[in-house]
Design a protein around this motif. Sequence first.
Motif, PDB file in Angstrom:
ATOM      1  N   THR A 335      24.111 -38.759 -51.204  1.00 50.78           N
ATOM      2  CA  THR A 335      23.277 -39.852 -51.686  1.00 50.78           C
ATOM      3  C   THR A 335      24.042 -40.716 -52.684  1.00 50.78           C
ATOM      4  OG1 THR A 335      21.291 -38.478 -51.392  1.00 50.78           O
ATOM      5  CG2 THR A 335      21.106 -40.415 -52.833  1.00 50.78           C
ATOM      6  N   ALA A 336      24.802 -40.062 -53.562  1.00 51.46           N
ATOM      7  CA  ALA A 336      25.608 -40.814 -54.528  1.00 51.46           C
ATOM      8  C   ALA A 336      26.666 -41.659 -53.822  1.00 51.46           C
ATOM      9  CB  ALA A 336      26.273 -39.850 -55.512  1.00 51.46           C
ATOM     10  N   LEU A 337      27.262 -41.116 -52.769  1.00 49.24           N
ATOM     11  CA  LEU A 337      28.275 -41.846 -52.016  1.00 49.24           C
ATOM     12  C   LEU A 337      27.678 -43.094 -51.361  1.00 49.24           C
ATOM     13  CD1 LEU A 337      31.219 -41.848 -51.037  1.00 49.24           C
ATOM     14  CD2 LEU A 337      30.478 -40.527 -49.041  1.00 49.24           C
ATOM     15  N   VAL A 338      26.472 -42.955 -50.791  1.00 47.40           N
ATOM     16  CA  VAL A 338      25.811 -44.104 -50.179  1.00 47.40           C
ATOM     17  C   VAL A 338      25.471 -45.154 -51.237  1.00 47.40           C
ATOM     18  CG1 VAL A 338      23.720 -44.850 -48.974  1.00 47.40           C
ATOM     19  CG2 VAL A 338      24.895 -42.778 -48.245  1.00 47.40           C
ATOM     20  N   ALA A 339      25.041 -44.711 -52.420  1.00 47.69           N
ATOM     21  CA  ALA A 339      24.721 -45.652 -53.495  1.00 47.69           C
ATOM     22  C   ALA A 339      25.960 -46.429 -53.932  1.00 47.69           C
ATOM     23  CB  ALA A 339      24.115 -44.904 -54.676  1.00 47.69           C
ATOM     24  N   VAL A 340      27.094 -45.733 -54.058  1.00 49.12           N
ATOM     25  CA  VAL A 340      28.350 -46.402 -54.432  1.00 49.12           C
ATOM     26  C   VAL A 340      28.757 -47.405 -53.358  1.00 49.12           C
ATOM     27  CG1 VAL A 340      30.819 -46.043 -54.823  1.00 49.12           C
ATOM     28  CG2 VAL A 340      29.144 -44.525 -55.898  1.00 49.12           C
ATOM     29  N   PHE A 341      28.600 -47.008 -52.090  1.00 49.31           N
ATOM     30  CA  PHE A 341      28.940 -47.912 -50.987  1.00 49.31           C
ATOM     31  C   PHE A 341      28.072 -49.167 -51.017  1.00 49.31           C
ATOM     32  CE2 PHE A 341      27.893 -49.273 -46.615  1.00 49.31           C
ATOM     33  CZ  PHE A 341      29.150 -49.696 -46.210  1.00 49.31           C
ATOM     34  N   LEU A 342      26.783 -49.002 -51.297  1.00 52.15           N
ATOM     35  CA  LEU A 342      25.880 -50.150 -51.363  1.00 52.15           C
ATOM     36  C   LEU A 342      26.285 -51.103 -52.477  1.00 52.15           C
ATOM     37  CD1 LEU A 342      23.283 -51.680 -50.598  1.00 52.15           C
ATOM     38  CD2 LEU A 342      22.029 -50.117 -52.114  1.00 52.15           C
ATOM     39  N   ILE A 343      26.566 -50.549 -53.651  1.00 46.27           N
ATOM     40  CA  ILE A 343      26.938 -51.390 -54.796  1.00 46.27           C
ATOM     41  C   ILE A 343      28.252 -52.102 -54.533  1.00 46.27           C
ATOM     42  CG2 ILE A 343      27.576 -51.359 -57.232  1.00 46.27           C
ATOM     43  CD1 ILE A 343      25.618 -48.982 -57.544  1.00 46.27           C
ATOM     44  N   ALA A 344      29.239 -51.375 -53.998  1.00 41.40           N
ATOM     45  CA  ALA A 344      30.552 -51.971 -53.737  1.00 41.40           C
ATOM     46  C   ALA A 344      30.469 -53.059 -52.663  1.00 41.40           C
ATOM     47  CB  ALA A 344      31.542 -50.888 -53.318  1.00 41.40           C
ATOM     48  N   SER A 345      29.705 -52.801 -51.621  1.00 40.85           N
ATOM     49  CA  SER A 345      29.566 -53.790 -50.548  1.00 40.85           C
ATOM     50  C   SER A 345      28.854 -55.040 -51.048  1.00 40.85           C
ATOM     51  CB  SER A 345      28.795 -53.187 -49.369  1.00 40.85           C
ATOM     52  OG  SER A 345      29.466 -52.064 -48.842  1.00 40.85           O
ATOM     53  N   SER A 346      27.816 -54.856 -51.842  1.00 39.90           N
ATOM     54  CA  SER A 346      27.084 -56.001 -52.386  1.00 39.90           C
ATOM     55  C   SER A 346      27.984 -56.841 -53.285  1.00 39.90           C
ATOM     56  CB  SER A 346      25.863 -55.517 -53.164  1.00 39.90           C
ATOM     57  OG  SER A 346      25.001 -54.755 -52.337  1.00 39.90           O
ATOM     58  N   ALA A 347      28.785 -56.180 -54.107  1.00 39.40           N
ATOM     59  CA  ALA A 347      29.706 -56.902 -54.988  1.00 39.40           C
ATOM     60  C   ALA A 347      30.756 -57.666 -54.188  1.00 39.40           C
ATOM     61  CB  ALA A 347      30.380 -55.919 -55.949  1.00 39.40           C
ATOM     62  N   ALA A 348      31.256 -57.059 -53.117  1.00 36.44           N
ATOM     63  CA  ALA A 348      32.258 -57.724 -52.286  1.00 36.44           C
ATOM     64  C   ALA A 348      31.679 -58.967 -51.611  1.00 36.44           C
ATOM     65  CB  ALA A 348      32.788 -56.750 -51.236  1.00 36.44           C
ATOM     66  N   ILE A 349      30.453 -58.868 -51.113  1.00 36.96           N
ATOM     67  CA  ILE A 349      29.805 -60.023 -50.475  1.00 36.96           C
ATOM     68  C   ILE A 349      29.598 -61.136 -51.498  1.00 36.96           C
ATOM     69  CG2 ILE A 349      27.672 -60.803 -49.382  1.00 36.96           C
ATOM     70  CD1 ILE A 349      27.499 -58.015 -48.073  1.00 36.96           C
ATOM     71  N   TRP A 350      29.180 -60.768 -52.690  1.00 35.34           N
ATOM     72  CA  TRP A 350      28.985 -61.771 -53.740  1.00 35.34           C
ATOM     73  C   TRP A 350      30.306 -62.464 -54.088  1.00 35.34           C
ATOM     74  CZ3 TRP A 350      25.491 -64.540 -56.155  1.00 35.34           C
ATOM     75  CH2 TRP A 350      25.814 -65.137 -57.375  1.00 35.34           C
ATOM     76  N   LYS A 351      31.385 -61.703 -54.168  1.00 34.27           N
ATOM     77  CA  LYS A 351      32.686 -62.285 -54.498  1.00 34.27           C
ATOM     78  C   LYS A 351      33.128 -63.271 -53.411  1.00 34.27           C
ATOM     79  CE  LYS A 351      37.356 -61.055 -55.982  1.00 34.27           C
ATOM     80  NZ  LYS A 351      38.295 -59.941 -56.271  1.00 34.27           N
ATOM     81  N   VAL A 352      32.934 -62.904 -52.163  1.00 33.51           N
ATOM     82  CA  VAL A 352      33.301 -63.800 -51.063  1.00 33.51           C
ATOM     83  C   VAL A 352      32.468 -65.088 -51.124  1.00 33.51           C
ATOM     84  CG1 VAL A 352      33.274 -64.096 -48.552  1.00 33.51           C
ATOM     85  CG2 VAL A 352      34.095 -61.953 -49.544  1.00 33.51           C
ATOM     86  N   SER A 353      31.209 -64.968 -51.506  1.00 36.20           N
ATOM     87  CA  SER A 353      30.331 -66.139 -51.550  1.00 36.20           C
ATOM     88  C   SER A 353      30.779 -67.154 -52.597  1.00 36.20           C
ATOM     89  CB  SER A 353      28.884 -65.716 -51.832  1.00 36.20           C
ATOM     90  OG  SER A 353      28.720 -65.328 -53.193  1.00 36.20           O
ATOM     91  N   ARG A 354      31.527 -66.702 -53.618  1.00 42.53           N
ATOM     92  CA  ARG A 354      31.967 -67.612 -54.674  1.00 42.53           C
ATOM     93  C   ARG A 354      33.092 -68.536 -54.224  1.00 42.53           C
ATOM     94  NH1 ARG A 354      28.127 -68.668 -57.262  1.00 42.53           N
ATOM     95  NH2 ARG A 354      27.304 -68.013 -55.260  1.00 42.53           N
ATOM     96  N   ARG A 355      33.665 -68.284 -53.051  1.00 46.14           N
ATOM     97  CA  ARG A 355      34.729 -69.167 -52.554  1.00 46.14           C
ATOM     98  C   ARG A 355      34.185 -70.552 -52.218  1.00 46.14           C
ATOM     99  NH1 ARG A 355      37.683 -64.919 -48.360  1.00 46.14           N
ATOM    100  NH2 ARG A 355      38.373 -63.417 -49.943  1.00 46.14           N
ATOM    101  N   GLU A 356      32.949 -70.610 -51.781  1.00 51.63           N
ATOM    102  CA  GLU A 356      32.286 -71.884 -51.519  1.00 51.63           C
ATOM    103  C   GLU A 356      30.877 -71.794 -52.077  1.00 51.63           C
ATOM    104  OE1 GLU A 356      30.840 -74.807 -47.860  1.00 51.63           O
ATOM    105  OE2 GLU A 356      31.900 -72.945 -47.430  1.00 51.63           O
ATOM    106  N   VAL A 357      30.689 -72.327 -53.249  1.00 48.70           N
ATOM    107  CA  VAL A 357      29.417 -72.199 -53.949  1.00 48.70           C
ATOM    108  C   VAL A 357      28.434 -73.242 -53.420  1.00 48.70           C
ATOM    109  CG1 VAL A 357      28.275 -72.320 -56.194  1.00 48.70           C
ATOM    110  CG2 VAL A 357      30.565 -71.312 -55.996  1.00 48.70           C
ATOM    111  N   VAL A 358      27.233 -72.788 -53.078  1.00 46.91           N
ATOM    112  CA  VAL A 358      26.139 -73.682 -52.693  1.00 46.91           C
ATOM    113  C   VAL A 358      25.015 -73.458 -53.690  1.00 46.91           C
ATOM    114  CG1 VAL A 358      24.507 -74.350 -50.899  1.00 46.91           C
ATOM    115  CG2 VAL A 358      26.773 -73.492 -50.256  1.00 46.91           C
ATOM    116  N   ASP A 359      24.620 -74.523 -54.387  1.00 44.70           N
ATOM    117  CA  ASP A 359      23.560 -74.388 -55.387  1.00 44.70           C
ATOM    118  C   ASP A 359      22.665 -75.622 -55.351  1.00 44.70           C
ATOM    119  OD1 ASP A 359      25.065 -76.342 -56.651  1.00 44.70           O
ATOM    120  OD2 ASP A 359      25.998 -74.943 -58.063  1.00 44.70           O
ATOM    121  N   ALA A 360      21.839 -75.757 -56.371  1.00 43.57           N
ATOM    122  CA  ALA A 360      20.874 -76.859 -56.389  1.00 43.57           C
ATOM    123  C   ALA A 360      21.545 -78.225 -56.414  1.00 43.57           C
ATOM    124  CB  ALA A 360      19.950 -76.711 -57.606  1.00 43.57           C
TER     125      ALA A 360
END
Length: 422
Positions: A335-360
Amino acid sequence: MENFSLILAIVVVTALAFDFTNGFHDTANAMATTISTGALKPKVAVAMSAALNLVGAFLSVEVANTISKGLVDETGIRPEVIFAALVGAILWNLLTWLVGLPSSSSHALMGGLIGATIASAGMGAVHGDALVTKVLIPAIAAPIVAGVAAMLATRLSYTLGKKADGKAAAKGYRAGQIASAGLVSLAHGTNDAQKTMGIITLALVAGGAVAPDSDPPTWVILSAGLAIALGTYLGGWRIIRTMGKGLTDLQPQQGFAAQTSAATVILASSHLGFSLSTTHSVSGAVMGAGLGRKGGVVRWSTATRMFVAWGLTLPAAALVGALAESVTGLGDWGTALVAVFLIASSAAIWKVSRREVVDASNVNASEEPAGVVTTAIAAVTPPPTVALADNLTAGLTTDLTATIPAPAAEPATPAAPPAAAV
């Protein structure tokens, strides 16, 4: 409460995290057309949507009961199963947000739950009749019904407004858009916020914290409503851009027709307890509104990518949920391993999204490419009469200029000879 273990607390927090992603993933459902037509400023629109999502969360618990009592067998479901289901749903939400595709958060959640349940307890633990009647049939019917209703409403709006003053009509329809967008936000709260309530209630039943067949506790309703409202306020600008500009170009009449049609479908489904995808309903309504205006064209290249994402949502989330459940079944370290994977994957997706920022500030700055079908239609559509006349005049002038030679220059007058010396 009889028992509230650490794993149950983790599940509740993860469920609220999913609810947060649901909020910013689905903001476009209520506000994309309102923002794209200029009826509301982007930040005002998402603030209004967030407040009404919170209100809508308190209006009904029918959809929550469908999730917690109807979709899977409550008996034998461990909290770890629900945690694995949420992992699949969150990752799919983030991936589709990254590429700006309006996929269904609802189907991501249900896909993750079905996959994790099958991995844990087998196919028999999934209620197939509820899956078909309250999930799959509405998934197909909702965009069709909303699309046809929006197309007819758009045509009616233009027919009735033929003799109306253009500026006054546009102003009136923008006001109508604000009201209908509020109705969609309210409907979204009555449907999507309840899915998280249902999943948390299912976890509480599985963990022994509440009795089976219980309705969601008040604190669950409040926390789920706040989480989806916060996510909505932050705004899923990438998906707003796709929904507002990528599918078709909307005028105020079309935006009003699309939102009113979608809200009607969503509210009716919430009343019946159908776990409807608001994304499917609003997307279908937007396409119907695009087709309802004479000369309006839907960008089918964008729509095709969206349809593919819709088809992949349930199986993709189910696969991730099943894999996550297989790992959590290994014990606490799994369960801890899955939680770490979720957090790491979410952070990686967020970092990739910063390459082209879309906002208001730039959500309406660019539009989706027209695509093959739109380009072909534009190629065979005759130009307007005035433009055609201008083009003919310009062409004739160019031809005459090229054909008639320019007059020869007159010879220069010779200078007078100097006076003879005396």
